[in-house]
Design an enzyme around this catalytic site. Structure first.
Site, mmCIF file in Angstrom:
data_model
loop_
_atom_site.group_PDB
_atom_site.id
_atom_site.type_symbol
_atom_site.label_atom_id
_atom_site.label_comp_id
_atom_site.label_asym_id
_atom_site.label_seq_id
_atom_site.Cartn_x
_atom_site.Cartn_y
_atom_site.Cartn_z
ATOM 1 N N GLU A 1 6.541 42.734 35.721
ATOM 2 C CA GLU A 1 7.429 43.593 36.518
ATOM 3 C C GLU A 1 6.678 44.231 37.686
ATOM 4 O O GLU A 1 7.217 44.372 38.789
ATOM 5 C CB GLU A 1 8.062 44.660 35.616
ATOM 6 C CG GLU A 1 9.061 44.023 34.652
ATOM 7 C CD GLU A 1 9.536 44.943 33.551
ATOM 8 O OE1 GLU A 1 8.681 45.601 32.915
ATOM 9 O OE2 GLU A 1 10.755 45.008 33.321
ATOM 10 N N GLU A 5 9.217 40.527 25.620
ATOM 11 C CA GLU A 5 9.862 41.710 25.020
ATOM 12 C C GLU A 5 10.808 41.368 23.878
ATOM 13 O O GLU A 5 10.927 42.109 22.908
ATOM 14 C CB GLU A 5 10.652 42.482 26.088
ATOM 15 C CG GLU A 5 9.802 43.345 26.992
ATOM 16 C CD GLU A 5 9.195 42.592 28.169
ATOM 17 O OE1 GLU A 5 9.208 41.348 28.161
ATOM 18 O OE2 GLU A 5 8.723 43.266 29.102
HETATM 19 N N1 T1G Z 1 0.278 47.234 24.396
HETATM 20 C C1 T1G Z 1 -0.671 47.791 23.627
HETATM 21 N N2 T1G Z 1 -1.684 47.085 23.093
HETATM 22 C C2 T1G Z 1 -1.728 45.776 23.339
HETATM 23 C C3 T1G Z 1 -0.763 45.135 24.143
HETATM 24 C C4 T1G Z 1 0.279 45.932 24.681
HETATM 25 N N3 T1G Z 1 1.231 45.405 25.462
HETATM 26 N N4 T1G Z 1 -1.059 43.827 24.204
HETATM 27 C C5 T1G Z 1 -2.180 43.666 23.483
HETATM 28 N N5 T1G Z 1 -2.585 44.844 22.967
HETATM 29 C C6 T1G Z 1 -3.790 45.097 22.159
HETATM 30 C C7 T1G Z 1 -3.706 44.456 20.783
HETATM 31 O O1 T1G Z 1 -3.077 45.313 19.873
HETATM 32 C C8 T1G Z 1 -5.170 44.244 20.464
HETATM 33 O O2 T1G Z 1 -5.712 45.460 20.038
HETATM 34 C C9 T1G Z 1 -5.772 43.920 21.821
HETATM 35 O O3 T1G Z 1 -4.861 44.435 22.787
HETATM 36 C C10 T1G Z 1 -5.976 42.440 22.071
HETATM 37 O O4 T1G Z 1 -4.755 41.759 21.804
HETATM 38 C C11 T1G Z 1 7.498 47.934 30.208
HETATM 39 C C12 T1G Z 1 8.981 46.969 27.670
HETATM 40 C C13 T1G Z 1 -2.066 39.613 26.101
HETATM 41 C C14 T1G Z 1 -1.643 37.339 25.131
HETATM 42 O O5 T1G Z 1 4.337 41.900 24.374
HETATM 43 O O6 T1G Z 1 0.779 38.803 23.851
HETATM 44 O O7 T1G Z 1 5.934 45.432 28.780
HETATM 45 O O8 T1G Z 1 -6.291 44.832 17.749
HETATM 46 O O9 T1G Z 1 -5.531 40.458 19.794
HETATM 47 O O10 T1G Z 1 -5.081 37.096 21.333
HETATM 48 O O11 T1G Z 1 9.338 46.481 30.455
HETATM 49 O O12 T1G Z 1 -2.184 40.564 23.324
HETATM 50 O O13 T1G Z 1 -8.001 44.751 19.540
HETATM 51 O O14 T1G Z 1 -7.115 46.956 18.747
HETATM 52 O O15 T1G Z 1 -3.310 39.974 20.928
HETATM 53 O O16 T1G Z 1 -6.347 37.634 23.481
HETATM 54 C C15 T1G Z 1 5.196 43.154 26.643
HETATM 55 C C16 T1G Z 1 1.595 41.463 24.021
HETATM 56 C C17 T1G Z 1 5.146 44.591 26.202
HETATM 57 C C18 T1G Z 1 2.214 41.328 25.340
HETATM 58 C C19 T1G Z 1 -3.742 38.624 24.522
HETATM 59 N N6 T1G Z 1 3.938 42.532 26.476
HETATM 60 N N7 T1G Z 1 0.257 40.985 24.001
HETATM 61 O O17 T1G Z 1 -3.889 37.960 23.297
HETATM 62 O O18 T1G Z 1 -5.560 39.466 22.093
HETATM 63 S S1 T1G Z 1 6.689 45.390 26.375
HETATM 64 C C20 T1G Z 1 3.581 41.945 25.323
HETATM 65 C C21 T1G Z 1 -0.068 39.679 23.850
HETATM 66 C C22 T1G Z 1 6.831 45.689 28.038
HETATM 67 C C23 T1G Z 1 8.081 46.566 29.948
HETATM 68 C C24 T1G Z 1 8.121 46.175 28.551
HETATM 69 C C25 T1G Z 1 -1.506 39.375 23.662
HETATM 70 C C26 T1G Z 1 -2.215 38.734 24.859
HETATM 71 P P1 T1G Z 1 -6.856 45.507 18.971
HETATM 72 P P2 T1G Z 1 -4.735 40.365 21.049
HETATM 73 P P3 T1G Z 1 -5.280 37.963 22.534
#
Ligand code: T1G
Length: 701
Positions: free
Chosen positions: A104, A124
């Protein structure tokens, strides 16, 4: 500082530096605002680039922040509006995973330049949400409502080439920052007019409106328990309205989803799945044992499924069995499964050949002496496994890991049989092992730290959802399933029908009720486990305990494969069978169980699930599971528990632990409390009194 403004070649660069994934937290939003203030004051800088440090551009909003009661997307949306309104060009420099709020942010910029290999998406929906910072409004204006709806509804990601083809990015280059600076400079030089997506109007089109309406109806129909599905269509439909109206609609749909129980559950599981890799007491820096070749002993259904996991990950694998016929069958089944995948386009023909080339078979177990890790996958019989472990202990290299694939047996005793228990770990694969995501990694009393760390890393490499369990009967999952099945059978003997029992939990979202599940897995398999359990002395000394599964087994009703089990089958269709009822009535009479004319749904649900929750609490209290959320991961990944309820312990928190404890006490009075079936776990009582949650509880030390 999480956000800074730099000046480079006469341009401003705002850099977000918030490891590990540059999630957009409230702090990041506030600092973005300050960086924008600073940039607006620096009028000598001709253009602005927005980039991120580290391994990825912002991968989304900070999911942990969504639980805060005062959360609002408004401040971030305000920043996006400010970025878009800039008179000087703003270009996003993209790399890694451009997801959710990160996407976004990129869409609010006038231009986007991506590094090769960047991925784009709106995940999401997997969190029960929709993009809440105008993704549902800006993306349709960029790529059209239909592609936008497809991407947002599915949560799938696009690679950089596809993003370029769809018009999501202006350029794909080796170095995104250099490319974005170059594009900014070019636009300044050419006085290029800037594209602001919020002012784009999507041309009214009746056919399109009809297709979107049909998509909304389909979402309601197909996913009635997933409010995000229909909300996403409604939000994309709103992109046909003026931007401000669409913005208001998106905001109200987002807020309803954010506070929905479904999204709260899915967010719990997001973090729960990532926590299972963190093992208390195990240093992150521990040196792993090297794994270059894997041995699998036993070429039956489990053995070949297990072997496929390693082949898929590119690990040379030796499959060993005493029967040449079993080996030949295993190789031909593995080959045909790979060829079927290739026919569906999931893997290439070259990949099939490469995987098959990694597979070696041997009649004698001497071949295992060279392997770095050996998984024994012989028949689930304690004496047999004990003999096998003894042999492997002597045969395997001193630095090799020995893993036993068992679903219920005592890993400590099997480890002792090897004579080198430090090298031993349990690996409980679920059937079919090459398909099911869950792997329980069973840590024995003496399992060495490096062995556990190596096996967890291997689990990650083969793409499993792995959870560490201590040693007890059935580990985390099957131990809880045992009390669930116990109550299902008592209910049937008391007068409920299999269809009634199954329907009650299926209405909650369980993939399959207990009777259908056992018919599919095999009544014989279930009954033999109970019989083994009885032999080990673990079973309550009560002949009525799981009497039905044993009776069905003895009468040859082994489930779907024999055409009858709890149900009778026409093809795969389960039909009520008076014979099951007759057997249930007879057993009730034999064991003095009173039959009742009607058993209501509430009782069925509570009697199946509450003892299971209570068992989960005991598992946590005994230190078998490291944390409550691990138990939720086991049940959602391996037992068809609905993710939209977050797992049994998260569900217990949603109901209220006090209520769960009270109902357990109620059944203790109403049904009697033989063998302490209904006695609440002290941990459950304690948490309930203290008003704490069990799903976020760490193992009490
Ligand atoms: N928020 C908080 N923590 C997050 C995070 C996030 N969006 N994404 C990852 N982490 C933390 C995760 O908990 C872990 O922590 C560390 O980062 C590494 O992640 C406003 C409503 C990017 C492909 O859903 O798909 O945006 O365990 O182990 O395998 O409109 O993380 O190390 O303490 O998964 O290399 C939308 C989710 C949110 C993306 C990387 N975004 N993340 O994968 O590492 S909603 C997502 C992923 C939103 C807007 C809306 C994956 C990754 P820790 P990981 P990875």
């Amino acid at each position: 500082m999480k956000v800074r403004l730099e000046a480079r070649s006469g341009l401003g660069v705002i850099v977000i530096d918030h490891p590990p994934v540059n999630a957009i937290s409230a702090d990041v939003v506030a600092q973005l605002g300050q960086a924008l203030d600073a940039w607006e004051a620096r009028t000598e800088l001709a253009a602005l680039v927005i980039a991120c440090d580290g391994r990825t551009f912002a991968a989304g909003g900070d999911i942990a922040g969504f639980d805060r009661p005062d959360f609002s997307p408004a401040p971030f949306n305000g920043i996006l509006a400010r970025i878009e309104a800039q008179a000087r060009p703003v270009v996003a420099a993209l790399h890694g995973s451009v997801l959710g709020g990160g996407f976004e942010l990129a869409l609010a910029c006038h231009g986007r330049v991506a590094a090769d290999g960047t991925r784009f998406g709106f995940p999401e929906v997997q969190l029960g949400l929709l993009p809440g910072s105008l993704g549902t409004q800006r993306l349709p204006r960029l790529v059209g409502p239909e592609l936008a709806l497809d991407l947002i509804s599915s949560g799938r990601t696009l690679g950089s080439a596809a993003a370029l083809a769809a018009g999501i990015v202006d350029r794909v280059v080796p170095d995104a920052l250099a490319g974005a600076i170059a594009l900014g400079e070019e636009w300044v030089r050419t006085h290029c007019s800037l594209r602001r997506l919020s002012v784009v109007r999507i041309a009214p089109d009746e056919k399109l409106s009809r297709r979107l309406e049909a998509a909304a109806a389909e979402a309601c129909d197909r996913q009635p328990s997933n409010p995000a599905a229909v909300a996403i269509v409604r939000a994309v439909q709103a992109s046909l309205l003026p931007f401000a109206e669409g913005e208001a609609i998106e905001a109200s749909l987002f807020e309803a989803l954010r506070t929905s129980p479904q999204s709260q559950s899915l967010r719990h599981l997001f973090f729960a799945r990532r926590s299972t890799w963190k093992i208390p007491g195990l240093s992150r820096d521990i040196r792993h044992r090297e794994l270059h070749s894997i041995g699998v002993l036993g070429a039956g259904t489990m053995g070949r499924g297990i072997a496929m996991n390693f082949l898929n990950a590119g690990l040379p694998t030796r499959l060993v069995d005493a029967s040449q016929a079993a080996l030949d069958t295993a190789v031909s089944i593995i080959r045909s499964l790979y060829e079927a995948s290739a026919a569906k386009g999931r893997i290439s023909g070259t990949e099939v050949a490469a995987r098959m080339a990694l597979l070696h078979t041997d009649l004698g177990d001497a071949a295992l002496a060279d392997c770095d890790l050996v998984v024994e996958a012989v028949y689930e019989d304690f004496a047999l496994k004990q003999r096998v472990c003894e042999r492997l202990g002597a045969l395997c290299r001193p630095d090799a890991i020995i893993a036993t694939n068992t679903s219920t047996l005592d890993v400590d005793r099997l480890a002792a049989a090897t004579g080198r228990p430090r090298d031993v770990v349990g690996m409980h694969f679920f059937s079919p092992a090459h398909v099911m995501k869950l792997l329980e990694v069973v840590r024995g009393r003496e399992t060495a730290h490096d062995v556990l760390a190596t096996v967890m890393a291997l689990a990650r490499r083969i793409g499993k959802t792995a959870v560490v369990s201590g040693v007890c009967y059935g580990f985390i999952g099957n131990r809880m399933a045992e009390v669930y099945m116990r109550e299902a059978e008592f209910l049937l003997m008391e007068g409920a029908s299999p269809a009634q029992v199954d329907a009650a939990v299926e209405a909650l979202g369980m993939a399959m009720g207990p009777c259908r599940m056992l018919d599919l897995a095999g009544v014989d398999v279930g009954a033999r486990t109970v019989i083994e359990y009885a032999k080990s002395g673990g079973l309550p000394p009560d002949a009525s305990y799981r009497a039905l599964v044993r009776a069905l087994y003895e009468s040859g009703r082994h489930g779907q494969k024999t055409g009858a089990g709890y149900y009778r089958y026409e093809g795969r269709t389960a039909l009520p069978d008076p014979e099951t009822e007759r057997i249930s009535i007879e057993l009730a009479a034999r064991h003095g169980i009173a039959r009742r004319p009607a058993i209501d749904e509430r009782e069925i649900v509570e009697r199946l699930l509450y003892p299971m929750i209570n068992e989960g609490a005991k598992i946590l209290e005994e230190g078998i599971a490291c944390r409550g959320s691990d138990i939720d991961v086991v049940w959602t990944a391996g037992y068809g528990f609905p993710a939209q309820r977050g797992g049994p312990l998260f569900m217990a928190d949603s109901i209220g632990l006090h209520e769960v404890a009270q109902r357990l006490q109620h059944y203790a009075k109403a049904r009697g409390n033989p063998h302490g079936y209904w006695t609440t776990s002290p941990l459950l009582d304690k948490l309930s009194v203290e008003g704490r949650r069990i799903s976020s509880c760490e193992r009490p030390r």
